[in-house]
Design a protein around this motif. Structure first.
Motif, short mmCIF file in Angstrom:
data_model
loop_
_atom_site.label_atom_id
_atom_site.label_comp_id
_atom_site.label_asym_id
_atom_site.label_seq_id
_atom_site.Cartn_x
_atom_site.Cartn_y
_atom_site.Cartn_z
N SER A 26 0.84 -1.21 0.00
CA SER A 26 0.00 0.00 0.00
C SER A 26 0.87 1.25 0.00
N ASP A 27 1.93 1.24 0.82
CA ASP A 27 2.82 2.40 0.89
C ASP A 27 3.59 2.59 -0.41
N GLU A 209 9.11 -3.94 7.39
CA GLU A 209 9.98 -3.66 8.55
C GLU A 209 11.26 -2.96 8.12
N GLU A 210 11.71 -3.28 6.92
CA GLU A 210 12.94 -2.65 6.42
C GLU A 210 12.68 -1.21 5.94
N PHE A 211 11.46 -0.97 5.49
CA PHE A 211 11.11 0.37 5.00
C PHE A 211 9.88 0.91 5.75
N PRO A 212 10.08 1.18 7.06
CA PRO A 212 8.91 1.69 7.81
C PRO A 212 8.69 3.15 7.41
N LEU A 213 7.46 3.56 7.40
CA LEU A 213 7.17 4.97 7.14
C LEU A 213 7.42 5.72 8.43
N SER A 214 8.18 6.81 8.35
CA SER A 214 8.42 7.57 9.57
C SER A 214 7.09 8.21 9.99
#
Length: 215
Positions: A26-27, A209-214
């Motif tokens: 989704s992101d 987990e590797e690319f969490p949205l801040s």
């Protein structure tokens, strides 16, 4: 009586939705992640398709899996062009699989070596998904990161050998309906489809987990 192809589609529907609506996807598709996340995702796909396609040759003559081995579906060369575009000519040196990806690729390879019906389950969940939902990913990626339409960066989603995807998918479902397997084996194949979606969703989770949205 329900056909085998619709049985498979119905049985894996829930997992299919879960995979498509994962936070990472989704992101990514919402343009909230950068091209680096897209490249990392593409890299994970390489491991899965390497497992699917490096084993296809030995299954070509198999009565169950053989009819599904169709060179016009093969994605590895396209993935490698995309990775060269995304990561540069030395992309191979930096190639690394997430543990979830390794588990997925290992399962595909295990099925290819020991259980042709299981290989068909993985083949179906990957290639039919690419021909369908994959086209949405291509469109979003072209717009988000300025790739040439159907060009380098999104070649994985372009099936040049399949001019009519709808007809191809129809034929593919016909192959599923004609698969030489008894009811018990068909149930095992359906269960493996569910497992394939779960393995795929685990990869999405790890990428998330590797690319969490801040926050």
């Amino acid at each position: 009586m329900e056909s085998f192809s619709s049985l498979i589609r119905t049985a894996s529907h829930e997992q299919h939705v879960e995979a498509e609506t994962s936070t990472f996807m989704s992101d990514l598709l919402g343009g909230r992640l950068g091209v680096t996340a897209y490249a990392r995702y593409t890299e994970q796909l390489w491991f899965v398709y390497e497992a699917l396609e490096s084993t296809a040759g030995r299954l070509a003559a198999d009565p169950v899996a053989g009819p599904f081995v169709r060179p016009e579906l093969f994605r590895l060369a396209a993935l490698e062009r995309d990775l060269a575009h995304l990561r540069g000519s030395g992309w191979r040196a930096g190639l690394s699989a997430l543990p979830a990806t390794r588990a997925y690729a290992d399962r595909v390879r295990e099925c290819a070596e020991r259980w042709p019906g299981g290989y068909v389950a993985h083949h179906y969940t990957r290639y039919l998904g690419d021909l369908s939902g994959g086209q949405i990913i291509r469109d979003r990626a072209e717009r988000a990161w300025g790739f040439a339409r159907k060009g380098d960066g999104v070649r994985f989603y372009v099936f040049e050998g399949i001019p009519n995807p709808a007809a191809f998918k129809r034929d593919y479902r016909g192959l599923l309906d004609g698969v030489s397997a008894d009811d018990l084996e068909k149930q095992r194949i359906v269960a493996e489809c569910r497992k394939a979606f779960a393995l795929n969703t685990a990869v999405f989770r790890a990428l998330g987990e590797e690319f969490p949205l801040s926050a």
